[in-house]
Design a protein around this motif. Structure first.
Motif, PDB file in Angstrom:
ATOM      1  N   UNK A 129       0.815  -1.225   0.000  1.00  0.00           N
ATOM      2  CA  UNK A 129       0.000   0.000   0.000  1.00  0.00           C
ATOM      3  C   UNK A 129       0.845   1.271   0.000  1.00  0.00           C
ATOM      4  N   UNK A 130       2.142   1.122   0.228  1.00  0.00           N
ATOM      5  CA  UNK A 130       3.006   2.296   0.273  1.00  0.00           C
ATOM      6  C   UNK A 130       4.453   1.903   0.025  1.00  0.00           C
ATOM      7  N   UNK A 131       5.297   2.930  -0.093  1.00  0.00           N
ATOM      8  CA  UNK A 131       6.718   2.677  -0.316  1.00  0.00           C
ATOM      9  C   UNK A 131       7.527   3.876   0.140  1.00  0.00           C
ATOM     10  N   UNK A 132       8.780   3.604   0.501  1.00  0.00           N
ATOM     11  CA  UNK A 132       9.724   4.657   0.872  1.00  0.00           C
ATOM     12  C   UNK A 132      10.788   4.730  -0.217  1.00  0.00           C
ATOM     13  N   UNK A 133      10.956   5.927  -0.784  1.00  0.00           N
ATOM     14  CA  UNK A 133      11.926   6.141  -1.854  1.00  0.00           C
ATOM     15  C   UNK A 133      13.022   7.093  -1.380  1.00  0.00           C
ATOM     16  N   UNK A 134      14.242   6.865  -1.861  1.00  0.00           N
ATOM     17  CA  UNK A 134      15.364   7.756  -1.565  1.00  0.00           C
ATOM     18  C   UNK A 134      15.841   8.415  -2.853  1.00  0.00           C
ATOM     19  N   UNK A 135      16.049   9.734  -2.783  1.00  0.00           N
ATOM     20  CA  UNK A 135      16.541  10.474  -3.951  1.00  0.00           C
ATOM     21  C   UNK A 135      18.060  10.369  -3.988  1.00  0.00           C
ATOM     22  N   UNK A 136      18.591   9.765  -5.040  1.00  0.00           N
ATOM     23  CA  UNK A 136      20.030   9.482  -5.129  1.00  0.00           C
ATOM     24  C   UNK A 136      20.884  10.738  -5.232  1.00  0.00           C
ATOM     25  N   UNK A 137      20.333  11.821  -5.797  1.00  0.00           N
ATOM     26  CA  UNK A 137      21.123  13.029  -6.043  1.00  0.00           C
ATOM     27  C   UNK A 137      20.925  14.104  -4.979  1.00  0.00           C
ATOM     28  N   UNK A 138      20.352  13.742  -3.864  1.00  0.00           N
ATOM     29  CA  UNK A 138      20.030  14.739  -2.842  1.00  0.00           C
ATOM     30  C   UNK A 138      21.250  15.534  -2.401  1.00  0.00           C
ATOM     31  N   UNK A 139      22.363  14.860  -2.177  1.00  0.00           N
ATOM     32  CA  UNK A 139      23.558  15.543  -1.673  1.00  0.00           C
ATOM     33  C   UNK A 139      24.123  16.557  -2.663  1.00  0.00           C
ATOM     34  N   UNK A 140      23.804  16.398  -3.945  1.00  0.00           N
ATOM     35  CA  UNK A 140      24.279  17.361  -4.945  1.00  0.00           C
ATOM     36  C   UNK A 140      23.591  18.707  -4.804  1.00  0.00           C
ATOM     37  N   UNK A 141      22.367  18.696  -4.239  1.00  0.00           N
ATOM     38  CA  UNK A 141      21.576  19.920  -4.129  1.00  0.00           C
ATOM     39  C   UNK A 141      21.580  20.510  -2.721  1.00  0.00           C
ATOM     40  N   UNK A 142      22.078  19.768  -1.749  1.00  0.00           N
ATOM     41  CA  UNK A 142      21.885  20.115  -0.342  1.00  0.00           C
ATOM     42  C   UNK A 142      22.394  21.511   0.002  1.00  0.00           C
ATOM     43  N   UNK A 143      23.493  21.922  -0.600  1.00  0.00           N
ATOM     44  CA  UNK A 143      24.098  23.224  -0.273  1.00  0.00           C
ATOM     45  C   UNK A 143      23.992  24.220  -1.417  1.00  0.00           C
ATOM     46  N   UNK A 144      23.066  23.966  -2.339  1.00  0.00           N
ATOM     47  CA  UNK A 144      22.901  24.872  -3.476  1.00  0.00           C
ATOM     48  C   UNK A 144      22.085  26.098  -3.061  1.00  0.00           C
ATOM     49  N   UNK A 145      22.609  27.318  -3.256  1.00  0.00           N
ATOM     50  CA  UNK A 145      21.856  28.518  -2.859  1.00  0.00           C
ATOM     51  C   UNK A 145      20.660  28.769  -3.782  1.00  0.00           C
ATOM     52  N   UNK A 146      19.642  29.429  -3.243  1.00  0.00           N
ATOM     53  CA  UNK A 146      18.440  29.838  -4.000  1.00  0.00           C
ATOM     54  C   UNK A 146      17.712  28.651  -4.640  1.00  0.00           C
ATOM     55  N   UNK A 147      17.798  27.520  -4.002  1.00  0.00           N
ATOM     56  CA  UNK A 147      17.107  26.331  -4.514  1.00  0.00           C
ATOM     57  C   UNK A 147      16.147  25.807  -3.461  1.00  0.00           C
TER      58      UNK A 147
END
Length: 359
Positions: free
Chosen positions: A80-98
């Motif tokens: 009935x549900x699922x947990x997904x992880x975004x593989x590229x999260x760390x690429x955006x973590x410190x991006x300004x104005x995002x």
């Protein structure tokens, strides 16, 4: 043979080869596709094609660089549900104005009327009708799974997403987490609301407005009488107001169209200085008062008496394109619409509570 509609390469938003996380349409498309992936996980299970080359589910999250971390399985064995992880999260973590993308998305499907899955799903649908979703084992399991993710990770990195029955689960879970101070970004597609479908009735706005005002007055009077007898107090809605879910509705969908009228009525009552009447009335549905009279017991007692649709804040998107049927209007596919011309007929509404002390 699997339907072409299940194939991402045929009906998915394959034009989004690069996701702009500042774009609300992109965020909506990703969230709705992950929910569709949960539908197809259950479809693959029923058709015994999990792990096979013809499995349809994985493309709906892999295209956006997500990984399936966990499947949420009900007592009957259905997914009935699922947990997904975004593989590229760390690429955006410190991006300004995002606007930060999610690190994890917990997604829930709606009702599946196939195989052995239909009966437990319909039982939960009935619980929704009687404002008793909290009593289902699936609800408790879902909230436990969400709580476990919050314990391990930052709440700001977690999204919730759901369609139809799954949208009701997100509403319940989001409100529960909010009580404990966790504000989860939530995408709620075609959530069920049990009300008179005024959006689809003839008679114009005046008749609909009169009905809504009368309904609020009757409910508020009954609720006030009840509180006078039991010495109960209605708690302030400051916590509820701080959670702002994204809600997606279609006026041709009888399952969710009531949200349009609910928020329209809420805005009107605010304008005429009658917000307190509206709040009291909406909090006390007739089903809720009946249940209060006979008594209930629940591990989620904080929410057991509150209708799921009771929201002080929301960002609502209304798809005003004409649908050929109510089934299409209730469908999930509309929320990753590729045609930018059709998306111009999406109307955005920001719902916020009155400033304190206004009414």
């Amino acid at each position: 043979m699997a339907s072409d509609r299940d194939a991402f390469s045929v009906s998915g938003p394959f034009h989004l080869t690069s996701v702009d996380w500042n774009d609300s349409y992109h965020r909506t498309s990703v969230a709705s596709c992950l929910v569709n992936g949960v539908y197809l996980l259950e479809g693959d299970r029923l058709k015994k094609r999990v792990g096979r080359p013809d499995s349809r589910a994985p493309a709906w999250w892999e295209f956006f660089h997500f990984t399936l971390l966990e499947t949420l399985i009900d007592n009957d064995g259905s997914i009935y549900g699922a947990v997904f992880e975004y593989n590229n999260y760390n690429l955006y973590k410190n991006t300004p104005n995002l606007k930060l993308p999610p690190h994890y998305v917990i997604a829930f499907r709606g009702t599946v009327l196939k195989g052995e899955t239909w009966m437990p799903d319909v039982k939960l649908d009935i619980r929704c009708i009687f404002n008793n979703l909290h009593g289902g084992g699936r609800t408790i399991h879902a909230i436990q799974a969400i709580s476990a993710m919050i314990d391990k990770h930052s709440e700001s990195a977690i999204w919730l997403a759901g369609h139809s029955l799954g949208a009701a689960l997100v509403l319940m879970a989001g409100k529960t987490m909010n009580i404990y101070g966790f504000l989860l970004e939530s995408y709620i597609f075609n959530p069920p609301i049990i009300t008179v479908p005024l959006e689809q009735l003839p008679g114009g706005g005046t008749l609909k407005g009169v009905y809504r005002i009368a309904e609020s007055l009757v409910k508020a009077t009954a609720a006030s009488f009840e509180m006078a007898l039991t010495n109960q107090r209605v708690q302030e809605d400051s916590k509820t107001a701080s959670w702002i879910p994204y809600i997606y509705v279609n006026p041709a969908d009888p399952i969710c169209a009531g949200y349009i009228d609910y928020f329209r009525h809420k805005t009107f009552m605010s304008k005429i200085g009658a917000s307190k009447i509206e709040k009291t009335g909406s909090r006390h549905s007739f089903r809720t008062q009946w249940k209060r009279g006979i008594g209930t017991s629940s591990p989620l007692s904080d929410l057991s008496m509150e209708p799921l649709h009771l929201l002080q804040s929301a960002d609502m998107t209304i798809n005003k394109n004409k649908s050929c049927s109510s089934m299409v209007a209730h469908g999930l596919h509309q929320w990753w619409e590729q045609d930018s011309v059709l998306r111009k007929n999406w109307k955005s509404c920001l719902i916020r509570p009155d400033p304190e002390g206004k009414s």
